[in-house]
Design a protein around this motif. Sequence first.
Motif, PDB file in Angstrom:
ATOM      1  N   CYS A 185       2.803   3.685  -8.989  1.00 23.92           N
ATOM      2  CA  CYS A 185       3.121   3.204  -7.893  1.00 23.92           C
ATOM      3  C   CYS A 185       1.959   2.417  -7.474  1.00 23.92           C
ATOM      4  CB  CYS A 185       2.799   4.593  -7.009  1.00 23.92           C
ATOM      5  SG  CYS A 185       2.773   4.214  -5.062  1.00 23.92           S
ATOM      6  N   SER A 187      -0.092   0.728  -4.575  1.00 20.63           N
ATOM      7  CA  SER A 187      -0.215   0.880  -3.117  1.00 20.63           C
ATOM      8  C   SER A 187      -0.351  -0.497  -2.449  1.00 20.63           C
ATOM      9  CB  SER A 187      -1.867   1.339  -3.033  1.00 20.63           C
ATOM     10  OG  SER A 187      -1.917   1.585  -1.583  1.00 20.63           O
ATOM     11  N   THR A 217      -4.791   9.372   0.658  1.00 24.89           N
ATOM     12  CA  THR A 217      -3.735  10.561   0.896  1.00 24.89           C
ATOM     13  C   THR A 217      -2.590  10.169  -0.332  1.00 24.89           C
ATOM     14  OG1 THR A 217      -4.384  10.224   3.176  1.00 24.89           O
ATOM     15  CG2 THR A 217      -2.251  11.305   2.559  1.00 24.89           C
ATOM     16  N   ASN A 218      -2.280   8.956  -0.479  1.00 24.06           N
ATOM     17  CA  ASN A 218      -1.182   8.810  -1.643  1.00 24.06           C
ATOM     18  C   ASN A 218      -1.809   9.382  -2.937  1.00 24.06           C
ATOM     19  OD1 ASN A 218       1.423   7.526  -1.081  1.00 24.06           O
ATOM     20  ND2 ASN A 218      -0.503   6.846   0.365  1.00 24.06           N
ATOM     21  N   ILE A 259      -0.915  12.888  -2.686  1.00 24.62           N
ATOM     22  CA  ILE A 259       0.730  13.166  -3.025  1.00 24.62           C
ATOM     23  C   ILE A 259       0.651  13.358  -4.688  1.00 24.62           C
ATOM     24  CG2 ILE A 259       2.779  12.192  -3.182  1.00 24.62           C
ATOM     25  CD1 ILE A 259       2.211  10.858  -0.349  1.00 24.62           C
ATOM     26  N   ILE A 316      -1.608   5.628  -9.252  1.00 24.65           N
ATOM     27  CA  ILE A 316      -1.394   4.831  -8.328  1.00 24.65           C
ATOM     28  C   ILE A 316      -2.472   3.557  -8.450  1.00 24.65           C
ATOM     29  CG2 ILE A 316      -2.054   4.606  -5.725  1.00 24.65           C
ATOM     30  CD1 ILE A 316      -0.297   6.939  -5.941  1.00 24.65           C
ATOM     31  N   LEU A 321       3.691   1.880  -2.335  1.00 25.09           N
ATOM     32  CA  LEU A 321       3.472   2.403  -0.897  1.00 25.09           C
ATOM     33  C   LEU A 321       3.561   1.087  -0.192  1.00 25.09           C
ATOM     34  CD1 LEU A 321       2.664   4.784   0.617  1.00 25.09           C
ATOM     35  CD2 LEU A 321       0.242   3.880   0.765  1.00 25.09           C
ATOM     36  N   ALA A 372       5.571   8.529   4.284  1.00 24.89           N
ATOM     37  CA  ALA A 372       4.457   9.320   4.090  1.00 24.89           C
ATOM     38  C   ALA A 372       3.350   9.300   4.717  1.00 24.89           C
ATOM     39  CB  ALA A 372       4.254   8.957   2.454  1.00 24.89           C
ATOM     40  N   TRP A 383       6.963   5.558   0.612  1.00 24.63           N
ATOM     41  CA  TRP A 383       7.025   5.202  -0.857  1.00 24.63           C
ATOM     42  C   TRP A 383       8.531   4.636  -0.951  1.00 24.63           C
ATOM     43  CZ3 TRP A 383       4.360   7.395  -5.410  1.00 24.63           C
ATOM     44  CH2 TRP A 383       2.983   8.087  -5.189  1.00 24.63           C
ATOM     45  N   ALA A 404       5.056  14.289   0.196  1.00 27.26           N
ATOM     46  CA  ALA A 404       5.070  13.181   1.022  1.00 27.26           C
ATOM     47  C   ALA A 404       5.146  13.676   2.466  1.00 27.26           C
ATOM     48  CB  ALA A 404       6.246  12.311   0.650  1.00 27.26           C
ATOM     49  N   THR A 417      -2.377  12.246   7.089  1.00 27.80           N
ATOM     50  CA  THR A 417      -2.763  10.869   7.232  1.00 27.80           C
ATOM     51  C   THR A 417      -2.948  10.631   8.792  1.00 27.80           C
ATOM     52  OG1 THR A 417      -1.090  10.125   5.541  1.00 27.80           O
ATOM     53  CG2 THR A 417      -1.951   8.368   7.022  1.00 27.80           C
TER      54      THR A 417
END
Lengths: 374, 374
Positions: free
Chosen positions: B36, B38, B50-51, B54, B70, B95, B150, B247, B269, B276
């Motif tokens: 992923c 960001s 915060t991601n 997840i 991430i 993200l 998310a 996402w 999420a 968040t």
Amino acid sequence: MERRSFLSHAGAAGIGTALLAAPAVSRAQPAVRWRCQSGVPRTLDILFDTNEEIARRVSEATGGRFNITIAPAGEIVPTAQAADAVIAGTIQSALVSTFWYTGKDPVWAFGTTIPFGMNVRQHNAWWKDGGGERMFNDWLQQRGARFVLAGHTGVQMAGWFRRELRSPADVNGLRIRVSGLAGNVWLGAGAVPQQIAAGDIFPALERGTIDAAEWIGPHDDEKLGFQRVARFYYYPGFAEGTGSPGWLINNRAWDALPAEYRSIFNAAAGEAITTTMARYDARNEPALRRLIAGGTQLREFPRPIMESFWDRAQAMYAEIGRTNAEFKRFHDHYTSFQRDAVGWSRIQENSFDDMIAHLLRRRPAAGAAQRRPG
Amino acid sequence: MERRSFLSHAGAAGIGTALLAAPAVSRAQPAVRWRCQSGVPRTLDILFDTNEEIARRVSEATGGRFNITIAPAGEIVPTAQAADAVIAGTIQSALVSTFWYTGKDPVWAFGTTIPFGMNVRQHNAWWKDGGGERMFNDWLQQRGARFVLAGHTGVQMAGWFRRELRSPADVNGLRIRVSGLAGNVWLGAGAVPQQIAAGDIFPALERGTIDAAEWIGPHDDEKLGFQRVARFYYYPGFAEGTGSPGWLINNRAWDALPAEYRSIFNAAAGEAITTTMARYDARNEPALRRLIAGGTQLREFPRPIMESFWDRAQAMYAEIGRTNAEFKRFHDHYTSFQRDAVGWSRIQENSFDDMIAHLLRRRPAAGAAQRRPG
């Protein structure tokens, strides 16, 4: 032993995959069954259904190994005894607003809210990042349970009244159904507060044995039919900047869960915080419109009454704090956070909300959309 | 074959347990690795961390079988190309704030927000219960991806300005860093909008090659150091009633996930939506206080400027809608929901917020708490 056996069987799938897959399999996660008593009947569909969704997520995410059965309010024990039943381990969990248990100790209120407390965003900030959740659960765990926030109602309505309130004097002798610390505030203002279970409020209001009742908001209140027996619908509910329902969970049941199940449960409950609130927000508005179309008279609570209630609430907090040091510690922490949070809300959110409301009034988007660009 | 072998090994634990545990084991859930990217650097800790949470929840909940790495903004592809990279399958997910991609099609904005859009509660209500999520993902899936909300930033600040804005005329020629549809609004008002990546804003403002820059809010803005190169900090950000990061996920990657993993991802999420926002709310306030103590001048955007921007925004929406039927369909749906939601917010939330702010000003809780009960 089992782990080695399985790894050798899985060898054909390739080392990388087998090693990655191993943890979930080798731990042989236990089958767990919980009962949860909801604090609300099935008719309060948003609260009830969202909790069934938490149970469904938990079951899905554990491949059906962690199963939670949700019982409607009162099916296992009366709601007033649900906290004790969780603490005793009669049931593993219950969906509650913690302020239902302020009779045991007023500190219980802080899991949900206190009169003149915080709104949803402010409460979440205090709870999740301001130390509230940790503080409350440190306190609660010594009593045998933990509380996992799992929803919001937003600011509740102040309730249904058979007659108008125009000044503080109109509160004198008013028989009102109300729960938690707010009952003391009404009492101090001259009213006669009464605790009445959900199913009994409508007949009491219909027969006139009470003059008023607070419940939740348009979507839920309409289902209970209050609009047929009381004409005036007041806002905002000073006592509930938000009802924040959550899961009260027995310590031993929680500690017995594998870390994986605890993680899944926390995620599912965390998700429900938003979905519950979203559903209330989306459905309260049309419900209120239907109520008004049906003759309900919407009224804002007169500020002089709110000011007198505020004074009584502050006096009550001081009074409780003099004999309950834990309450004082919580109240100081909560209100200190609140003062800062309200300051930030004024700048960030309220200024935006005011601006948008002003612009929508000034020239509706739909009309303006017909104009050519300048 | 594997299933039988495992069940025979597990037999000692008792039939009931073995049968209940069987589903998770027999399905032999695959090991899945995702990348992923960001949309933000690590320095924007709330969004970035915060991601990572997840990803951690997903890993925990799948016994380490579903792993997501991430990468900070730009590490795999430039942020401006992240949506295309997800759609092409170069990365499984990114993200993003979807309004970064309005250059591809302005409909992209509705995953996050539009200028003069909804606040957090209103957006969640539209997204989760008002049909927004389904509508947006139906549209997006035809383009090869899906979007899972998310997080939230809340109303953003309007930005940092090297000089004061007193009337609409002060906007003329203003070189401002701004992104998305808001750029068109500034352009229409006579400004010179510029798209500049996060890391380049500070030097541009320092050198004076731009006069102003909007970013997010006090907590994030302070980290980028804008307070050292611009004196005036304006609110509220008309363009972002909330930034709603989420996402963006490639369709084939999503469809290849077992239902169990999809359920876990959605729960994780969903949980992040609240955490968040809670972190921003708890940390923006002290950050703003530090900024003001350091000399930052806080200013509310003059209403005449907001009114002129509102007119331009409505003209822009009408203009886009004339050639983009999908945009018109989304805009009508969104603004129709918004009008009702704002009406309900005025009654429920704003009346409560105004009352609490009034009472806190009138007599601070701490002082009142010293008084004896009446």
